[in-house]
Design a protein around this motif. Structure first.
Motif, PDB file in Angstrom:
ATOM      1  N   SER A 154       5.048   8.549   0.720  1.00 20.82           N
ATOM      2  CA  SER A 154       4.235   7.332   0.829  1.00 20.82           C
ATOM      3  C   SER A 154       4.522   6.379  -0.327  1.00 20.82           C
TER       4      SER A 154
ATOM      5  N   GLY B 118       6.042   2.485   0.061  1.00 21.28           N
ATOM      6  CA  GLY B 118       5.573   1.266  -0.597  1.00 21.28           C
ATOM      7  C   GLY B 118       6.645   0.613  -1.447  1.00 21.28           C
TER       8      GLY B 118
ATOM      9  N   SER C 104       3.627  -3.279   0.805  1.00 24.15           N
ATOM     10  CA  SER C 104       2.341  -2.691   1.194  1.00 24.15           C
ATOM     11  C   SER C 104       2.146  -2.623   2.702  1.00 24.15           C
ATOM     12  N   THR C 105       2.401  -3.728   3.407  1.00 26.24           N
ATOM     13  CA  THR C 105       2.084  -3.781   4.841  1.00 26.24           C
ATOM     14  C   THR C 105       3.039  -2.922   5.664  1.00 26.24           C
TER      15      THR C 105
ATOM     16  N   LEU D 217       2.853   0.760   4.796  1.00 30.93           N
ATOM     17  CA  LEU D 217       1.751   1.497   5.414  1.00 30.93           C
ATOM     18  C   LEU D 217       2.088   1.850   6.857  1.00 30.93           C
TER      19      LEU D 217
ATOM     20  N   VAL E 151       2.234   5.768   7.899  1.00 28.05           N
ATOM     21  CA  VAL E 151       1.327   6.292   8.924  1.00 28.05           C
ATOM     22  C   VAL E 151       2.127   6.790  10.130  1.00 28.05           C
TER      23      VAL E 151
ATOM     24  N   ILE F 164      -5.201   6.953   7.069  1.00 24.64           N
ATOM     25  CA  ILE F 164      -4.964   5.564   6.661  1.00 24.64           C
ATOM     26  C   ILE F 164      -5.455   5.274   5.247  1.00 24.64           C
TER      27      ILE F 164
ATOM     28  N   THR G 109      -3.351   7.368   2.502  1.00 20.31           N
ATOM     29  CA  THR G 109      -1.942   6.980   2.589  1.00 20.31           C
ATOM     30  C   THR G 109      -1.752   5.548   2.110  1.00 20.31           C
ATOM     31  N   GLY G 110      -2.679   4.667   2.505  1.00 20.29           N
ATOM     32  CA  GLY G 110      -2.595   3.282   2.063  1.00 20.29           C
ATOM     33  C   GLY G 110      -2.650   3.154   0.548  1.00 20.29           C
TER      34      GLY G 110
ATOM     35  N   VAL H 167       0.753   4.042  -0.777  1.00 21.36           N
ATOM     36  CA  VAL H 167       1.724   2.987  -0.456  1.00 21.36           C
ATOM     37  C   VAL H 167       1.547   1.804  -1.396  1.00 21.36           C
ATOM     38  N   VAL H 168       0.307   1.386  -1.610  1.00 25.09           N
ATOM     39  CA  VAL H 168       0.045   0.272  -2.526  1.00 25.09           C
ATOM     40  C   VAL H 168       0.488   0.619  -3.940  1.00 25.09           C
TER      41      VAL H 168
ATOM     42  N   ALA I 263      -5.827   1.457  -6.696  1.00 25.39           N
ATOM     43  CA  ALA I 263      -5.194   2.444  -5.814  1.00 25.39           C
ATOM     44  C   ALA I 263      -5.189   3.828  -6.462  1.00 25.39           C
TER      45      ALA I 263
END
Length: 242
Positions: free
Chosen positions: A93, A97, A102-103, A106, A110, A193, A196-197, A200-201, A217
């Motif tokens: 993850s 990132g 980020s977008t 993710l 995922v 989500i 994991t987010g 990633v961030v 984060a």
């Protein structure tokens, strides 16, 4: 005319090979043979990870010949395979990132996590369930199996939201239980989500470790990790008391 003894012998001669083939087929498809195949596959995938070293994505970056949507799809596939091969998901993850931002990172993380969970669940269900279910005789194991079997979606969602149970272990526990495919995949896709987010961030902002976004984060990762450990301990004590 009735057939002679020799003719009867010629007619019946092919029967033993068919019986032998059937016995060999049953032996090869037996639960323990399939479980052995699963263990061999996992060992092979673990060895391939040691050779390929996917963690180098964080230091070396993505191959320059891959870009755009192709790079995203290849990364999702690689992420899924790495999940099955015991590569820590947080590492992948962070790489998502760092490579895609980020977008898109993710989306890739995922998608790769759900793919890896589906592969693990499918392998465990096809190759391990029949051999392992008869071994679920202890009180703790029986309680865990009942929790996954009766409340698959709710249990998996809590496990994904509060990662006190390793990702791969949860996949195989669900596979050995009677959890169905759809609740398993939905709980995985929704539950991973937030955590994991955060990874990633953190990977996307690793170049600015003092920025508020990066610090938030990392704080979120720490809080959910502690909460996951507390939930896992509470569940363990609860199961022991049954």
């Amino acid at each position: 005319m009735p057939p002679t003894a020799a003719a009867r012998t010629e007619v019946l001669a092919p029967a033993p090979p068919r019986g032998l083939a059937a016995r060999l087929g049953r032996r090869l498809l037996s639960p323990w043979s399939r479980l052995s195949l699963l263990l061999v596959l996992l060992a092979g995938m673990g060895a391939s990870v040691l050779l390929l070293e996917p963690q180098r994505l964080l230091s070396d970056g993505w191959p320059k010949q891959l870009g755009g949507a192709a790079a995203l799809l290849v990364f999702v596939a690689a992420y899924g395979l790495c999940c099955v091969a015991f590569v820590p998901r947080p590492l992948m993850s962070l790489a998502a990132g760092a490579l895609f931002g980020s977008t898109l990172g993710l989306v890739a993380a995922v998608g790769g996590s759900v793919l890896g969970a589906a592969l693990s669940f499918g392998l465990g269900r096809m190759l391990g369930q029949d051999a392992l279910r008869p071994l679920l005789r202890g009180r703790l194991l029986t309680a865990v199996d009942g929790q996954f079997s009766r409340h698959g979606f709710r249990t998996l969602l809590a496990t994904r939201l509060f990662p006190g149970v390793p990702f791969l272990a949860a996949n195989y526990c669900a596979a050995v239980s009677r959890t169905r495919w759809l609740p398993f995949l939905l709980a995985t896709g929704i539950g991973i989500i937030p955590n994991t987010g955060a990874y990633v961030v953190a990977g996307a902002r690793a170049s600015t470790p003092t920025s508020p976004v990066f610090l938030f984060a990392m704080g979120f990762i720490a809080v959910t990790g502690l909460a996951g450990g507390a939930v896992a301990w509470w569940k363990r004590e609860k199961f022991r008391g049954r």
